[in-house]
Write an enzyme that holds these catalytic residues in place. Structure first.
Site, PDB file in Angstrom:
ATOM      1  N   CYS A   1       7.553   3.956   5.922  1.00  0.00           N
ATOM      2  CA  CYS A   1       6.613   3.796   4.811  1.00  0.00           C
ATOM      3  C   CYS A   1       7.294   3.269   3.558  1.00  0.00           C
ATOM      4  O   CYS A   1       6.635   2.694   2.690  1.00  0.00           O
ATOM      5  CB  CYS A   1       5.911   5.113   4.508  1.00  0.00           C
ATOM      6  SG  CYS A   1       6.979   6.409   3.844  1.00  0.00           S
TER       7      CYS A   1
ATOM      8  N   CYS B   1       0.833  -1.199   0.000  1.00  0.00           N
ATOM      9  CA  CYS B   1       0.000   0.000   0.000  1.00  0.00           C
ATOM     10  C   CYS B   1       0.869   1.252   0.000  1.00  0.00           C
ATOM     11  O   CYS B   1       0.632   2.187  -0.765  1.00  0.00           O
ATOM     12  CB  CYS B   1      -0.912  -0.014   1.218  1.00  0.00           C
ATOM     13  SG  CYS B   1      -2.087   1.373   1.270  1.00  0.00           S
ATOM     14  N   CYS B   2       1.893   1.270   0.849  1.00  0.00           N
ATOM     15  CA  CYS B   2       2.797   2.412   0.895  1.00  0.00           C
ATOM     16  C   CYS B   2       3.518   2.605  -0.435  1.00  0.00           C
ATOM     17  O   CYS B   2       3.751   3.739  -0.864  1.00  0.00           O
ATOM     18  CB  CYS B   2       3.836   2.219   2.000  1.00  0.00           C
ATOM     19  SG  CYS B   2       3.206   2.427   3.683  1.00  0.00           S
TER      20      CYS B   2
ATOM     21  N   CYS C   1      -1.010   7.942   7.587  1.00  0.00           N
ATOM     22  CA  CYS C   1      -2.348   7.666   7.079  1.00  0.00           C
ATOM     23  C   CYS C   1      -3.272   7.221   8.210  1.00  0.00           C
ATOM     24  O   CYS C   1      -2.844   6.575   9.173  1.00  0.00           O
ATOM     25  CB  CYS C   1      -2.288   6.577   6.008  1.00  0.00           C
ATOM     26  SG  CYS C   1      -1.459   7.091   4.488  1.00  0.00           S
TER      27      CYS C   1
ATOM     28  N   CYS D   1      -3.466   3.474   9.529  1.00  0.00           N
ATOM     29  CA  CYS D   1      -2.228   2.907  10.078  1.00  0.00           C
ATOM     30  C   CYS D   1      -1.598   3.780  11.158  1.00  0.00           C
ATOM     31  O   CYS D   1      -0.422   3.627  11.480  1.00  0.00           O
ATOM     32  CB  CYS D   1      -1.222   2.664   8.955  1.00  0.00           C
ATOM     33  SG  CYS D   1      -1.804   1.474   7.704  1.00  0.00           S
TER      34      CYS D   1
END
Length: 252
Positions: A239, A120-121, A213, A216
């Protein structure tokens, strides 16, 4: 050091020429002398971002500021960005985000943060940042040595390999990374914010000490460490935008 660092005669010259500098002094040398028109700030507009951005605004408020809008940020962060831009007079804040095609391929339902936070990062931060930095010779970060173990040996001036993204000009060579706050501690940051009456991120008062985010990031328990609210329960404290394992290919 946490970047994919390399060494070169150019890096050795920069370090020797600006040995012992930090903060505003280092920024002035980098922005006005070493990389005029070819340097950008990378900012999360997180808990301590006001310090670095205030310094940059003192040197040159037209310096580009790259803000990674991942699509998963707290609303408070977006409002804080707007407040700082108005207060500091920054004239070139560039909000960049994930490409729709990348999201469609890797995160069509928006749940990748839970299934694979590293992936995702990569989609929401690493790729967008590298695309935004194409054409710049140097970037400025607000990283500090105290934040993570990976950053403990960080130098104020680094040189790193450029990640491959398929964007022309972004898949070869190196870029310099400037860390003017590398030796600063939490007390230094607090004193600076008090001296210049800089606004705090609104979530700090609720014990969000390091803010990323929304899915998280959690409050830090009383007595907890600075980074304890990030990726709780995961073997992760970065990240990925400053890590060498995201070089080349899709890096996931």
């Amino acid at each position: 050091m946490d970047a994919a660092t390399v060494t070169s005669p150019a890096l050795a010259r920069l370090r020797e020429s600006h040995k012992g500098l930090g903060g505003v002094e280092l920024l002035e040398a980098m922005i006005k002398t070493e990389f005029p028109g070819k340097i950008a700030v990378v900012s999360s507009f997180g808990a301590e971002s006001a310090v670095l951005l205030h310094m940059v605004a003192q040197v040159d408020p037209t310096t580009p500021v790259i803000f990674l809008n991942t699509g998963k940020l707290f609303g408070e962060t977006l409002r804080f960005r707007d407040r700082l831009q108005e207060k500091l007079g920054l004239t070139d804040i560039r909000a960049v985000g994930p490409h729709p095609a990348d999201l469609a391929a890797k995160d069509p339902n928006g749940g990748l943060w839970n299934a694979d936070p590293d992936a995702c990062c990569y989609v929401r931060k690493v790729l967008p940042l590298e695309r935004a930095l194409a054409g710049f010779d140097a970037s400025i970060t607000g990283r500090k040595r105290f934040q993570t173990n990976a950053r403990a040996g960080m130098d104020p001036i680094e040189e790193e390999k450029i990640r491959g993204t398929g964007v022309p000009g972004s898949d070869a060579g190196t870029r310099f990374k400037i860390n003017p706050l590398s030796y600063w501690g939490q007390d230094d940051l607090e004193r600076y914010m008090d001296e210049y009456k800089l606004p705090r991120h609104p979530l700090v008062k609720d014990n969000y000490l390091s803010i990323g985010c929304m899915p998280c990031t959690e409050r830090v328990p009383e007595g907890g460490s600075y980074r304890d609210g990030r990726w709780v329960g995961r073997d992760k404290d970065e990240c990925g935008i400053h890590l060498p394992n995201n070089l080349d290919g899709d890096g996931i």
